[in-house]
Design a protein around this motif. Structure first.
Motif, PDB file in Angstrom:
ATOM      1  N   VAL A 148     -20.135   1.068  29.402  1.00 28.72           N
ATOM      2  CA  VAL A 148     -21.001   0.355  28.462  1.00 28.72           C
ATOM      3  C   VAL A 148     -22.477   0.569  28.807  1.00 28.72           C
ATOM      4  O   VAL A 148     -22.862   0.582  29.982  1.00 28.72           O
ATOM      5  CB  VAL A 148     -20.664  -1.151  28.477  1.00 28.72           C
ATOM      6  CG1 VAL A 148     -21.691  -1.968  27.705  1.00 28.72           C
ATOM      7  CG2 VAL A 148     -19.270  -1.381  27.911  1.00 28.72           C
ATOM      8  N   THR A 149     -23.309   0.720  27.791  1.00 29.20           N
ATOM      9  CA  THR A 149     -24.759   0.739  27.952  1.00 29.20           C
ATOM     10  C   THR A 149     -25.249  -0.703  28.028  1.00 29.20           C
ATOM     11  O   THR A 149     -24.991  -1.497  27.123  1.00 29.20           O
ATOM     12  CB  THR A 149     -25.443   1.463  26.780  1.00 29.20           C
ATOM     13  OG1 THR A 149     -25.020   2.823  26.758  1.00 29.20           O
ATOM     14  CG2 THR A 149     -26.960   1.407  26.920  1.00 29.20           C
ATOM     15  N   VAL A 150     -25.934  -1.035  29.119  1.00 33.96           N
ATOM     16  CA  VAL A 150     -26.325  -2.417  29.386  1.00 33.96           C
ATOM     17  C   VAL A 150     -27.808  -2.621  29.091  1.00 33.96           C
ATOM     18  O   VAL A 150     -28.668  -1.925  29.658  1.00 33.96           O
ATOM     19  CB  VAL A 150     -26.040  -2.810  30.849  1.00 33.96           C
ATOM     20  CG1 VAL A 150     -26.480  -4.246  31.117  1.00 33.96           C
ATOM     21  CG2 VAL A 150     -24.555  -2.637  31.160  1.00 33.96           C
ATOM     22  N   ILE A 151     -28.094  -3.582  28.216  1.00 36.85           N
ATOM     23  CA  ILE A 151     -29.464  -3.991  27.907  1.00 36.85           C
ATOM     24  C   ILE A 151     -29.619  -5.421  28.398  1.00 36.85           C
ATOM     25  O   ILE A 151     -28.853  -6.298  28.009  1.00 36.85           O
ATOM     26  CB  ILE A 151     -29.742  -3.928  26.393  1.00 36.85           C
ATOM     27  CG1 ILE A 151     -29.415  -2.540  25.834  1.00 36.85           C
ATOM     28  CG2 ILE A 151     -31.196  -4.306  26.102  1.00 36.85           C
ATOM     29  CD1 ILE A 151     -29.337  -2.498  24.316  1.00 36.85           C
ATOM     30  N   ALA A 152     -30.579  -5.670  29.268  1.00 36.58           N
ATOM     31  CA  ALA A 152     -30.780  -7.006  29.818  1.00 36.58           C
ATOM     32  C   ALA A 152     -32.145  -7.545  29.417  1.00 36.58           C
ATOM     33  O   ALA A 152     -33.117  -6.794  29.328  1.00 36.58           O
ATOM     34  CB  ALA A 152     -30.675  -6.971  31.343  1.00 36.58           C
ATOM     35  N   THR A 153     -32.213  -8.848  29.165  1.00 39.37           N
ATOM     36  CA  THR A 153     -33.508  -9.466  28.898  1.00 39.37           C
ATOM     37  C   THR A 153     -34.081 -10.050  30.183  1.00 39.37           C
ATOM     38  O   THR A 153     -33.361 -10.605  31.014  1.00 39.37           O
ATOM     39  CB  THR A 153     -33.427 -10.587  27.845  1.00 39.37           C
ATOM     40  OG1 THR A 153     -32.773 -11.740  28.404  1.00 39.37           O
ATOM     41  CG2 THR A 153     -32.690 -10.125  26.605  1.00 39.37           C
ATOM     42  N   ALA A 154     -35.388  -9.922  30.329  1.00 39.20           N
ATOM     43  CA  ALA A 154     -36.134 -10.522  31.437  1.00 39.20           C
ATOM     44  C   ALA A 154     -37.609 -10.457  31.047  1.00 39.20           C
ATOM     45  O   ALA A 154     -38.037  -9.503  30.387  1.00 39.20           O
ATOM     46  CB  ALA A 154     -35.893  -9.774  32.737  1.00 39.20           C
ATOM     47  N   SER A 155     -38.374 -11.453  31.463  1.00 41.42           N
ATOM     48  CA  SER A 155     -39.775 -11.489  31.058  1.00 41.42           C
ATOM     49  C   SER A 155     -40.744 -11.274  32.213  1.00 41.42           C
ATOM     50  O   SER A 155     -41.731 -10.562  32.084  1.00 41.42           O
ATOM     51  CB  SER A 155     -40.098 -12.820  30.362  1.00 41.42           C
ATOM     52  OG  SER A 155     -39.795 -13.914  31.210  1.00 41.42           O
ATOM     53  N   ARG A 156     -40.479 -11.872  33.361  1.00 43.65           N
ATOM     54  CA  ARG A 156     -41.390 -11.732  34.494  1.00 43.65           C
ATOM     55  C   ARG A 156     -41.196 -10.372  35.175  1.00 43.65           C
ATOM     56  O   ARG A 156     -40.077  -9.844  35.195  1.00 43.65           O
ATOM     57  CB  ARG A 156     -41.151 -12.857  35.496  1.00 43.65           C
ATOM     58  CG  ARG A 156     -41.524 -14.240  34.979  1.00 43.65           C
ATOM     59  CD  ARG A 156     -41.160 -15.317  35.987  1.00 43.65           C
ATOM     60  NE  ARG A 156     -39.711 -15.450  36.132  1.00 43.65           N
ATOM     61  CZ  ARG A 156     -39.100 -15.733  37.272  1.00 43.65           C
ATOM     62  NH1 ARG A 156     -39.794 -15.884  38.388  1.00 43.65           N
ATOM     63  NH2 ARG A 156     -37.788 -15.867  37.314  1.00 43.65           N
ATOM     64  N   PRO A 157     -42.246  -9.805  35.732  1.00 46.40           N
ATOM     65  CA  PRO A 157     -42.124  -8.493  36.391  1.00 46.40           C
ATOM     66  C   PRO A 157     -41.049  -8.469  37.478  1.00 46.40           C
ATOM     67  O   PRO A 157     -40.291  -7.493  37.589  1.00 46.40           O
ATOM     68  CB  PRO A 157     -43.519  -8.276  36.986  1.00 46.40           C
ATOM     69  CG  PRO A 157     -44.432  -9.060  36.111  1.00 46.40           C
ATOM     70  CD  PRO A 157     -43.644 -10.272  35.698  1.00 46.40           C
ATOM     71  N   GLU A 158     -40.944  -9.562  38.260  1.00 49.29           N
ATOM     72  CA  GLU A 158     -39.956  -9.578  39.341  1.00 49.29           C
ATOM     73  C   GLU A 158     -38.528  -9.647  38.805  1.00 49.29           C
ATOM     74  O   GLU A 158     -37.612  -9.059  39.384  1.00 49.29           O
ATOM     75  CB  GLU A 158     -40.228 -10.732  40.314  1.00 49.29           C
ATOM     76  CG  GLU A 158     -40.256 -12.113  39.679  1.00 49.29           C
ATOM     77  CD  GLU A 158     -41.630 -12.571  39.240  1.00 49.29           C
ATOM     78  OE1 GLU A 158     -41.914 -13.782  39.331  1.00 49.29           O
ATOM     79  OE2 GLU A 158     -42.418 -11.712  38.805  1.00 49.29           O
ATOM     80  N   SER A 159     -38.326 -10.351  37.699  1.00 49.74           N
ATOM     81  CA  SER A 159     -36.978 -10.416  37.127  1.00 49.74           C
ATOM     82  C   SER A 159     -36.622  -9.118  36.411  1.00 49.74           C
ATOM     83  O   SER A 159     -35.468  -8.685  36.419  1.00 49.74           O
ATOM     84  CB  SER A 159     -36.838 -11.620  36.189  1.00 49.74           C
ATOM     85  OG  SER A 159     -37.805 -11.607  35.170  1.00 49.74           O
ATOM     86  N   GLN A 160     -37.612  -8.471  35.822  1.00 51.19           N
ATOM     87  CA  GLN A 160     -37.370  -7.153  35.219  1.00 51.19           C
ATOM     88  C   GLN A 160     -36.977  -6.143  36.292  1.00 51.19           C
ATOM     89  O   GLN A 160     -36.038  -5.356  36.112  1.00 51.19           O
ATOM     90  CB  GLN A 160     -38.624  -6.684  34.477  1.00 51.19           C
ATOM     91  CG  GLN A 160     -38.943  -7.503  33.238  1.00 51.19           C
ATOM     92  CD  GLN A 160     -40.286  -7.139  32.631  1.00 51.19           C
ATOM     93  OE1 GLN A 160     -41.075  -6.411  33.227  1.00 51.19           O
ATOM     94  NE2 GLN A 160     -40.554  -7.659  31.438  1.00 51.19           N
TER      95      GLN A 160
END
Length: 330
Positions: free
Chosen positions: A170-182
């Motif tokens: 599977v191609t995984v797309i994840a959401t994250a907003s802060r630079p450290e979480s990205q």
């Protein structure tokens, strides 16, 4: 034995306070094993149960690792002296105690390559992610599909990314907003990391119109409209987060789409016919850890079974800004 319990000494308290108490050490029988708890990790469920606690003390803690001191007469998969890990049962006394009874069928021998503290960070999030991916969304190993994880850097999202990359195509797309979480999501193997503030636009920037699956680990109400927009017709959404308000379901009907819930405690709460599956999943997780295919997500370890340590960990979870799991080693 010593335990840390949540109890409301005043009905006007907004949330139960944490207190150190003394209770009888339990005795294993039936399918139960008695575990001398070595380490626990803290999850959002700890704080949620604490919010609902009343005047009767409730021992929290739903992730643990420790040594088996005795086993019930029906136990066949675990023996005295084994070091095990498990998420437990939300309807029973938890792991914020020196000893705990747990059903052997939802436990497994811990990974040998990591410590008890690291092992304690795994069960609840790993079981939740595994059940969501393979039991609820029914994703198969070789399918070429896309999956969006809303909340990719959280405890469950961090394990879900790794399981998907280790066991599926599977191609995984994840959401994250802060630079450290990205950075966390990318390090764990996410193919793409996008900002959750405008999911449809971010998906379009990737050259995609829709995604086949959505695994929601964050605010259901906030993201509902976006999920409906980006989900492919006849796609599936799995959520571990409840909605606070009624959700317009018409968008799912138009797309003949599926919404399914994942609650890791279902098997233990209802003693389902397949309750032993959770122990089997944990066995597989241990193998993946020991083979180096996934890694534990413990980030901070506190020392000692104390009110102060558990309170600090609760406050960190409450903030919603933690990366990785907070562990308390006894």
């Amino acid at each position: 034995m010593k335990a840390i319990a949540a109890v409301k000494t005043d009905s006007q308290q907004p949330i139960a306070q944490l207190e150190s108490i003394e209770v009888d050490t339990p005795v294993a029988s039936g399918y139960d094993i008695l575990v001398k708890v070595a380490a626990v990790s803290v999850n959002p469920v700890d704080y949620k149960v604490r919010q609902g606690a009343g005047e009767e003390p409730v021992i929290l803690g739903y992730d643990a690792s420790g040594e088996v001191m005795s086993v019930g007469e029906s136990v066949t998969n675990i023996k005295k002296g084994d070091w095990v890990y498990y998420a437990g049962d939300v309807t029973r006394s938890g792991s914020n105690a020196e000893y705990q009874l747990v059903d052997a069928r939802i436990a497994a021998v811990k990974p040998t390559s990591i410590s008890a503290a690291e092992s304690a960070a795994l069960p609840l999030t790993a079981l939740t992610a595994w059940e969501a991916i393979f039991d609820r969304l029914n994703i198969t190993k070789d399918e070429k599909s896309t999956l969006l994880i809303i909340g990719g850097a959280g405890g469950v999202g961090s394990i879900a990314i790794q399981l998907l990359k280790a066991l599926t195509s599977v191609t995984v797309i994840a959401t994250a907003s802060r630079p450290e979480s990205q950075a966390q999501c990318k390090a764990l193997g996410a193919d793409y990391v996008i900002d959750w503030k405008d999911i449809p636009s971010e998906i379009e920037k990737l050259g995609l119109k829709n995604v086949d699956y959505i695994f929601n680990c964050n605010d259901m109400d906030q993201h509902w409209q976006a999920m409906g927009e980006v989900l492919i017709p006849q796609g599936k959404i799995c959520s571990i987060v409840e909605n606070a308000h009624p959700l317009p379901m018409g968008m799912l009907k138009r797309k003949s789409a599926v919404l399914v819930w994942e609650f890791m405690f279902t098997r233990s709460m209802f003693t389902t016919d397949d309750i032993e599956v959770q122990g089997q999943i944990l066995q597989e997780i241990a193998r993946l850890i020991d083979d180096g295919n996934i890694k534990a997500t413990a980030s901070t370890t506190l020392k000692g079974l104390t009110v102060a340590n558990i309170h600090e960990a609760h406050e960190q979870i409450k903030s919603g800004k933690t990366i990785g799991k907070w562990v308390i080693e006894y």
